[in-house]
Scaffold this motif. Sequence first.
Motif, PDB file in Angstrom:
ATOM      1  N   GLU A   8       0.835  -1.203   0.000  1.00 19.68           N
ATOM      2  CA  GLU A   8       0.000   0.000   0.000  1.00 19.68           C
ATOM      3  C   GLU A   8       0.870   1.254   0.000  1.00 19.68           C
ATOM      4  OE1 GLU A   8      -3.882  -1.883   2.311  1.00 19.68           O
ATOM      5  OE2 GLU A   8      -2.324  -0.853   3.463  1.00 19.68           O
ATOM      6  N   GLU A   9       1.979   1.212   0.723  1.00 20.99           N
ATOM      7  CA  GLU A   9       2.922   2.337   0.728  1.00 20.99           C
ATOM      8  C   GLU A   9       3.484   2.566  -0.682  1.00 20.99           C
ATOM      9  OE1 GLU A   9       4.068   4.433   3.117  1.00 20.99           O
ATOM     10  OE2 GLU A   9       3.353   3.528   4.967  1.00 20.99           O
ATOM     11  N   GLU A  10       3.807   1.466  -1.370  1.00 18.05           N
ATOM     12  CA  GLU A  10       4.322   1.583  -2.739  1.00 18.05           C
ATOM     13  C   GLU A  10       3.271   2.197  -3.658  1.00 18.05           C
ATOM     14  OE1 GLU A  10       7.397  -2.154  -3.165  1.00 18.05           O
ATOM     15  OE2 GLU A  10       5.254  -2.572  -3.328  1.00 18.05           O
ATOM     16  N   VAL A  11       2.040   1.703  -3.551  1.00 19.71           N
ATOM     17  CA  VAL A  11       0.957   2.227  -4.382  1.00 19.71           C
ATOM     18  C   VAL A  11       0.742   3.702  -4.067  1.00 19.71           C
ATOM     19  CG1 VAL A  11      -1.535   2.107  -4.817  1.00 19.71           C
ATOM     20  CG2 VAL A  11      -0.175  -0.002  -4.727  1.00 19.71           C
ATOM     21  N   LEU A  12       0.722   4.048  -2.790  1.00 18.55           N
ATOM     22  CA  LEU A  12       0.521   5.438  -2.387  1.00 18.55           C
ATOM     23  C   LEU A  12       1.610   6.335  -2.958  1.00 18.55           C
ATOM     24  CD1 LEU A  12      -1.211   7.389  -0.689  1.00 18.55           C
ATOM     25  CD2 LEU A  12       0.341   6.912   1.215  1.00 18.55           C
ATOM     26  N   SER A  41      -8.288   0.280  -0.065  1.00 25.96           N
ATOM     27  CA  SER A  41      -7.836  -0.004   1.296  1.00 25.96           C
ATOM     28  C   SER A  41      -7.167   1.225   1.916  1.00 25.96           C
ATOM     29  CB  SER A  41      -6.863  -1.184   1.283  1.00 25.96           C
ATOM     30  OG  SER A  41      -6.403  -1.462   2.576  1.00 25.96           O
ATOM     31  N   ILE A  42      -6.363   1.914   1.124  1.00 28.64           N
ATOM     32  CA  ILE A  42      -5.699   3.132   1.601  1.00 28.64           C
ATOM     33  C   ILE A  42      -6.738   4.195   1.936  1.00 28.64           C
ATOM     34  CG2 ILE A  42      -4.145   5.030   0.983  1.00 28.64           C
ATOM     35  CD1 ILE A  42      -2.741   2.932  -0.928  1.00 28.64           C
ATOM     36  N   LEU A  43      -7.717   4.378   1.051  1.00 27.06           N
ATOM     37  CA  LEU A  43      -8.791   5.343   1.307  1.00 27.06           C
ATOM     38  C   LEU A  43      -9.474   5.044   2.636  1.00 27.06           C
ATOM     39  CD1 LEU A  43     -10.435   5.625  -2.226  1.00 27.06           C
ATOM     40  CD2 LEU A  43      -9.437   7.507  -0.937  1.00 27.06           C
ATOM     41  N   HIS A  44      -9.780   3.772   2.851  1.00 27.13           N
ATOM     42  CA  HIS A  44     -10.460   3.365   4.095  1.00 27.13           C
ATOM     43  C   HIS A  44      -9.570   3.602   5.317  1.00 27.13           C
ATOM     44  CE1 HIS A  44     -13.017   1.107   6.792  1.00 27.13           C
ATOM     45  NE2 HIS A  44     -11.956   0.406   7.151  1.00 27.13           N
ATOM     46  N   LYS A  45      -8.339   3.124   5.260  1.00 26.21           N
ATOM     47  CA  LYS A  45      -7.429   3.232   6.402  1.00 26.21           C
ATOM     48  C   LYS A  45      -7.108   4.683   6.763  1.00 26.21           C
ATOM     49  CE  LYS A  45      -5.076  -1.209   5.919  1.00 26.21           C
ATOM     50  NZ  LYS A  45      -3.770  -1.864   5.656  1.00 26.21           N
ATOM     51  N   MET A  46      -6.982   5.528   5.750  1.00 26.44           N
ATOM     52  CA  MET A  46      -6.626   6.924   5.988  1.00 26.44           C
ATOM     53  C   MET A  46      -7.856   7.828   6.137  1.00 26.44           C
ATOM     54  SD  MET A  46      -3.367   6.963   6.168  1.00 26.44           S
ATOM     55  CE  MET A  46      -3.289   5.301   6.787  1.00 26.44           C
ATOM     56  N   ARG A  47      -9.027   7.197   6.077  1.00 23.09           N
ATOM     57  CA  ARG A  47     -10.293   7.923   6.223  1.00 23.09           C
ATOM     58  C   ARG A  47     -10.436   9.050   5.206  1.00 23.09           C
ATOM     59  NH1 ARG A  47     -10.436   8.163  12.773  1.00 23.09           N
ATOM     60  NH2 ARG A  47     -10.693   5.933  13.061  1.00 23.09           N
ATOM     61  N   PHE A  57      -3.198  13.550  -0.369  1.00 21.96           N
ATOM     62  CA  PHE A  57      -2.570  12.873   0.768  1.00 21.96           C
ATOM     63  C   PHE A  57      -1.266  12.210   0.335  1.00 21.96           C
ATOM     64  CE2 PHE A  57      -1.979   9.030   3.344  1.00 21.96           C
ATOM     65  CZ  PHE A  57      -1.897   9.597   4.602  1.00 21.96           C
ATOM     66  N   ALA A  58      -1.298  11.547  -0.826  1.00 22.43           N
ATOM     67  CA  ALA A  58      -0.109  10.859  -1.329  1.00 22.43           C
ATOM     68  C   ALA A  58       1.020  11.843  -1.598  1.00 22.43           C
ATOM     69  CB  ALA A  58      -0.458  10.090  -2.605  1.00 22.43           C
ATOM     70  N   LYS A  59       0.686  12.981  -2.179  1.00 21.61           N
ATOM     71  CA  LYS A  59       1.719  13.977  -2.483  1.00 21.61           C
ATOM     72  C   LYS A  59       2.338  14.539  -1.202  1.00 21.61           C
ATOM     73  CE  LYS A  59      -0.064  15.251  -6.969  1.00 21.61           C
ATOM     74  NZ  LYS A  59       1.004  15.303  -7.936  1.00 21.61           N
ATOM     75  N   THR A  60       1.524  14.824  -0.193  1.00 21.82           N
ATOM     76  CA  THR A  60       2.077  15.351   1.057  1.00 21.82           C
ATOM     77  C   THR A  60       2.797  14.269   1.839  1.00 21.82           C
ATOM     78  OG1 THR A  60      -0.010  15.048   2.247  1.00 21.82           O
ATOM     79  CG2 THR A  60       0.392  17.219   1.264  1.00 21.82           C
ATOM     80  N   SER A  61       2.310  13.026   1.768  1.00 20.04           N
ATOM     81  CA  SER A  61       2.974  11.917   2.451  1.00 20.04           C
ATOM     82  C   SER A  61       4.334  11.648   1.842  1.00 20.04           C
ATOM     83  CB  SER A  61       2.123  10.652   2.372  1.00 20.04           C
ATOM     84  OG  SER A  61       0.925  10.833   3.062  1.00 20.04           O
ATOM     85  N   THR A  67       3.847   7.988   6.156  1.00 19.11           N
ATOM     86  CA  THR A  67       2.382   8.014   6.179  1.00 19.11           C
ATOM     87  C   THR A  67       1.835   7.706   7.557  1.00 19.11           C
ATOM     88  OG1 THR A  67       2.336   5.723   5.440  1.00 19.11           O
ATOM     89  CG2 THR A  67       2.087   7.423   3.761  1.00 19.11           C
ATOM     90  N   SER A  68       2.557   6.948   8.381  1.00 15.65           N
ATOM     91  CA  SER A  68       2.034   6.613   9.703  1.00 15.65           C
ATOM     92  C   SER A  68       1.933   7.867  10.579  1.00 15.65           C
ATOM     93  CB  SER A  68       2.888   5.549  10.388  1.00 15.65           C
ATOM     94  OG  SER A  68       4.203   6.014  10.576  1.00 15.65           O
TER      95      SER A  68
END
Length: 81
Positions: A8-12, A41-47, A57-61, A67-68
């Motif tokens: 998920e980190e790679e995809v993000l 899954s990322i959308l759900h986990k990161m609300r 979110f991905a760009k700022t992360s 991301t954690s």
Amino acid sequence: MARLTNREEEVLSLVGQSMSCKQIARALAISEFTVRKHRASILHKMRLGTTVQLTAFAKTSSAHGDTSQHADRRERHDRSF
């Protein structure tokens, strides 16, 4: 809040580079369907609610590299409302 898996980190990270699902699938040698599942899954986990929010979110992360910590900050922000 749940932590992201390595994949998920790679995809993000690739979402943060403005890559499409098809491009991400090619880059990671996985199916486009699997990329969509990871994004969901990322959308759900990161609300997050939308692809636009996910991309932002991905760009700022990516810029911050963690991301954690970002997720923890978002959770604290969500609780303040």
